[in-house]
Scaffold this active site. Structure first.
Site, PDB file in Angstrom:
ATOM      1  N   PRO A   1      -8.314  -3.670  -0.783  1.00  0.00           N
ATOM      2  CA  PRO A   1      -8.896  -3.127   0.460  1.00  0.00           C
ATOM      3  C   PRO A   1      -8.714  -4.034   1.682  1.00  0.00           C
ATOM      4  O   PRO A   1      -9.170  -3.698   2.769  1.00  0.00           O
ATOM      5  CB  PRO A   1     -10.380  -3.014   0.112  1.00  0.00           C
ATOM      6  CG  PRO A   1     -10.613  -4.169  -0.824  1.00  0.00           C
ATOM      7  CD  PRO A   1      -9.338  -4.318  -1.621  1.00  0.00           C
TER       8      PRO A   1
ATOM      9  N   ASP B   1       0.063  -0.582   0.936  1.00  0.00           N
ATOM     10  CA  ASP B   1      -0.652  -0.184  -0.280  1.00  0.00           C
ATOM     11  C   ASP B   1      -0.917   1.309  -0.218  1.00  0.00           C
ATOM     12  O   ASP B   1      -1.186   1.853   0.858  1.00  0.00           O
ATOM     13  CB  ASP B   1      -1.981  -0.936  -0.407  1.00  0.00           C
ATOM     14  CG  ASP B   1      -2.480  -0.993  -1.846  1.00  0.00           C
ATOM     15  OD1 ASP B   1      -2.501   0.062  -2.508  1.00  0.00           O
ATOM     16  OD2 ASP B   1      -2.848  -2.085  -2.309  1.00  0.00           O
TER      17      ASP B   1
ATOM     18  N   LYS C   1      -0.013 -13.247 -12.365  1.00  0.00           N
ATOM     19  CA  LYS C   1      -1.008 -13.035 -13.417  1.00  0.00           C
ATOM     20  C   LYS C   1      -0.481 -13.630 -14.726  1.00  0.00           C
ATOM     21  O   LYS C   1       0.698 -13.471 -15.059  1.00  0.00           O
ATOM     22  CB  LYS C   1      -1.303 -11.544 -13.587  1.00  0.00           C
ATOM     23  CG  LYS C   1      -1.613 -10.815 -12.275  1.00  0.00           C
ATOM     24  CD  LYS C   1      -2.791 -11.414 -11.512  1.00  0.00           C
ATOM     25  CE  LYS C   1      -2.983 -10.685 -10.183  1.00  0.00           C
ATOM     26  NZ  LYS C   1      -4.073 -11.272  -9.376  1.00  0.00           N
TER      27      LYS C   1
END
EC number: 2.1.1.186
Length: 366
Positions: free
Chosen positions: A222, A240, A306
């Site tokens: 966001p 996005d 990640k």
């Protein structure tokens, strides 16, 4: 002094140990790592008596991924008498450090150790005075002298030693103290803020994080990372499919592009920064970052990788090696750093700065 203490994120001791063993070995500083699961630190014990200082002097701290801080130490001080803990500590440091510029009384970043934090804060003041009287510390703090470390692993039980101010983390316990901004869309904003503190020298912020720069945030929703760029008065393309926080859109500095971050291609050639925090396999993210850097679509980038559940150091090393190989193959000279930040979890943060490149027959000064 043949031991080096490396502070790390609890649960990542094996990765920290694997890394220091690998990188010390490449410099022919041989030893072995003592690892205790979830302790928040690793001790690398060198075989040669003077190799501890050699290691923290010769190996760039900035090249380490999983260590938050490091310092060379002597033998463990145990059973410090409650009525006088200072005298044994001063005795251990006399003749080892002369005129240190700063004292840090620290602990590991674990719930068990945090019970010692209040004691460490109170103990620092009288210990500093005693070390100054003994000539171990200068009468005033200075960044030009070694940092003296007293590292408590339990009540009455500590290691003492030092690090070099030009080759350590400038932060207490290796952790920048950041406050979550109440108007930020998500807590992930602290990852990028910490990365900026860790990777970019403070005296270069005005030049490299300047007002009016253009930036791209891939996987922006966001807007936690976009927030940091907007706060520094940049114009941001936030890419996005998910929506951006209205508070960011209201600034007028954000252009929301409803696209897949892996497919987006910039349509301008003056983008200073590209940042990326997408949940995807490390190899896929690394390949995308290599594409941006090789093509000169940005000057600097900060992105997250990640981590898998196993062989995490090997995975990071493999991806960084691939990135370096791609840059070398295409004639791009760049600086690469990676660090598992305090605000990272099962991930590491990578910073790459293009210095110059020869692209399409021309030298592209960056």
């Amino acid at each position: 002094m043949n031991k080096v203490v490396l502070l790390c994120r609890p649960g990542f001791e094996k990765e920290c140990a694997a890394e220091i063993t690998d990188k010390a070995g490449k410099r022919e500083i041989f030893g072995f790592a003592r690892v205790k699961e979830n302790a928040g630190y690793v001790i690398y014990e060198c075989y040669q008596p003077e190799d501890g200082e050699k290691l923290i002097s010769e190996l760039p701290f900035s090249s380490l991924i999983f260590a938050r801080q490091w310092f060379v130490v002597g033998e463990l001080l145990q059973h410090l008498p409650p009525e006088d803990r200072i005298t044994p500590i001063v005795g251990m440091l006399q003749g080892v450090v002369e005129k240190g510029g700063e004292l840090r009384v620290e602990i590991a970043d674990t719930n068990e150790s945090k019970e010692l934090m209040k004691f460490c804060r109170k103990f620092t003041v009288p210990l500093r005075a005693a070390l100054r009287d003994a000539g171990v510390l200068t009468n005033y703090e200075t960044p030009k002298r070694p940092v003296v470390h007293v590292f408590f692993i339990a009540p009455g039980c500590c290691y003492t030693g030092y690090s070099f101010a030009h080759n350590n983390s400038p932060f207490y316990m290796g952790i920048p103290r950041l406050k979550f901004p109440s108007d930020a869309p998500s807590r992930s904003t602290l990852k990028l803020e910490e990365a900026l503190h860790v990777f970019i020298p403070e005296d270069e912020w005005d030049e490299r994080l300047a007002n009016g720069m253009y930036a791209v945030d891939l996987g922006a929703c966001p807007g936690g990372w976009t927030y940091q760029l907007v706060k520094r008065n940049m114009w941001v393309y936030s890419v996005d499919n998910g929506p951006m926080a209205q508070s960011l859109m209201d600034t007028g500095q954000v252009t929301w592009l409803r696209e897949d971050g892996f497919r987006y291609r910039p349509n301008r050639n003056n983008i200073s920064w590209m940042v990326c925090d997408m949940v995807e396999k490390p190899a896929k993210v690394t390949a995308l970052m290599a594409q941006w850097l090789v093509n000169g679509w940005c000057r600097e980038t900060i992105f997250n990788l990640k981590l898998p559940m196993k062989k995490r150091y090997e995975e990071v090393s493999h991806n960084l090696a691939y990135l370096q190989a791609q840059l070398d193959e295409h004639g791009v000279n760049a600086q690469i750093q990676a660090r598992q930040l305090y605000h990272d979890r099962e991930e590491v943060t990578v910073h790459v700065r293009r210095l110059w490149a020869a692209v399409g027959g021309r030298r592209d000064e960056r």
